[in-house]
Design a protein around this motif. Sequence first.
Motif: not given
Lengths: 307, 270
Positions: A52-57, A72-80, A222-225
Amino acid sequence: MNFDEALYWTFIDIANGFLTGTMIGGYYAIISIGLALTFGVMRLVNLAHGDMLIVAAYLASVILALVPISPFASLIVIAPLMFGIGYFLQRGLLNRVSVQSMEAKGLPPSFGLMSPILVTFGLGIFVAHGLLEIFSSDARQIRNSLAFTAIRLSDDLNISLLRLIFFVIALAILVALQLFLRRTHVGRAIRAASDDAQIAPLMGISTPHVYGVALGISLAVAGTAGVMIGMLRSFQPFDGPQFLLIAFGVVIIGGLGSIVGSLVGGVLLGITQVLAGTYFGPSAQLVAGYMLILVVLAFRPQGLFAR
Amino acid sequence: MSTSAPETQRPGAAPAGAGRARRRALLTVSGLSAYYGELRALFDVGFQVTSGEVLSIIGANGAGKSTLLKSIVGMMNRGKAAHIEGVIDFRGRRLDRLTTEKVVEAGVTLVPEGRRLFARLSVEDNLLAGAFLPRCRQSAPKKLKEVYDLFPRLRERRDQVVSQMSGGEQQMVAIGRALMSSPEIILFDELSLGLAPAVVDDVYRNVKRINERGATCIVIEQDMRRAMAVASHVLVMLEGRVVLEGKPADLSDAEVTAAYFGSDVGRAHP
């Protein structure tokens, strides 16, 4: 090299080991917190965690190819997005193979201990092959301007700006998670359900929902990671398990289910690896890490911060 | 049943005009059977509880008392592991197919046997966990103050982890935690289990006070004398059936004892 000079370099090496190791530890903690959380709340050993970490990457690399924003701004979409994936994964799949649902199906409860492990194992394979199908096996990386920026502390001591930022983010996530678990109604419900899942419903707590939220948070972190991984190095579809191993190491050192333990475990692992790398060469890093895990298992099998 | 108990203050609680002439049943259980897998634990149990009363359910070990309470709060709806048949009606709403959290949301809760506190949480976190329902969150601080007024000792120990407390104090937390969801009916399962007699007296005084403040109470108790003293209505169970029912004043000790131990005297199906 006279004695004073040798002492100076020893000092620099050790200082560097602690500094860089601590920074890396923050990054390790973010990789591991999700695993610690889901184990602590619903005794779920999520073998798909690394994948799942790799999925987020990959998600981040796709988003950044479409929209030129800061990673870092992509986290606004990735985390939710990862939260949503986690929530529905738990409710749609993992809750169906839990101890309670095995009992309800008339099967021995022991099935409910083994099944989630097998399901996440299969899920990891499925996810990795899915990524291979979509993105091919070419290595990708998330480009960022900070990768080679260092902060100079003295002539011979630097820290990577990116690692420092990751460490600060790790601390912020840790504090936010602790506050969430201690101060909010949902956080308290998660702790209550982790304490006694049979009694929590008497508080009006829906355990399937709370478990969904827990895996959602796990995957959001995990997405952030995952984005961090993509910024630090290149990644490929089958890289997940190596991060799962790091996460297991950190969780074993820090204590199963403990969030603070994840940070301490990550920092200890980071420092050990950097010092071993400095004194015995890069190949010693991995060995030293596993030695540390072995020592903790031998003398304090419940981990340093077991609950 | 009992006429001295006050009406509940909840808005929209009792239908207009129902209070005076004859109290409507708040909870009606009829034809209730419960099964653990193939094993049948309750046989056609039926009874009514009216608003404001204290119902004592007495019976020996294994009579089905706990199963009955678990059935009411949805804890027996576990597929093939456990299930119930029959009707449980609360204010015209069927509880028998609801999950536990929905039953609690409807206004019925249980203080479980052995207290079952969240051992790693503090006193205050245990209480606040009881106010998880969206309808309770707003009023949680007010409710918390009420519980602390009822049990001042809990206020002193609000930050203490509950596993370090005495049995009596833990029972206060368990009762307080149930009160946090503002229930109309509270079920108490074996309140006196593992507590010293003096502490038990205290616990029952608190049940009385909670009842006087408007909550209807159903109490399971092994100690017959104590159960009769606190109750406005008594139910005696034996081997999964209700064998005797009535007001404590109308029942003789011999009758209750016979029902409790299963001699023929007084065996009756409601």
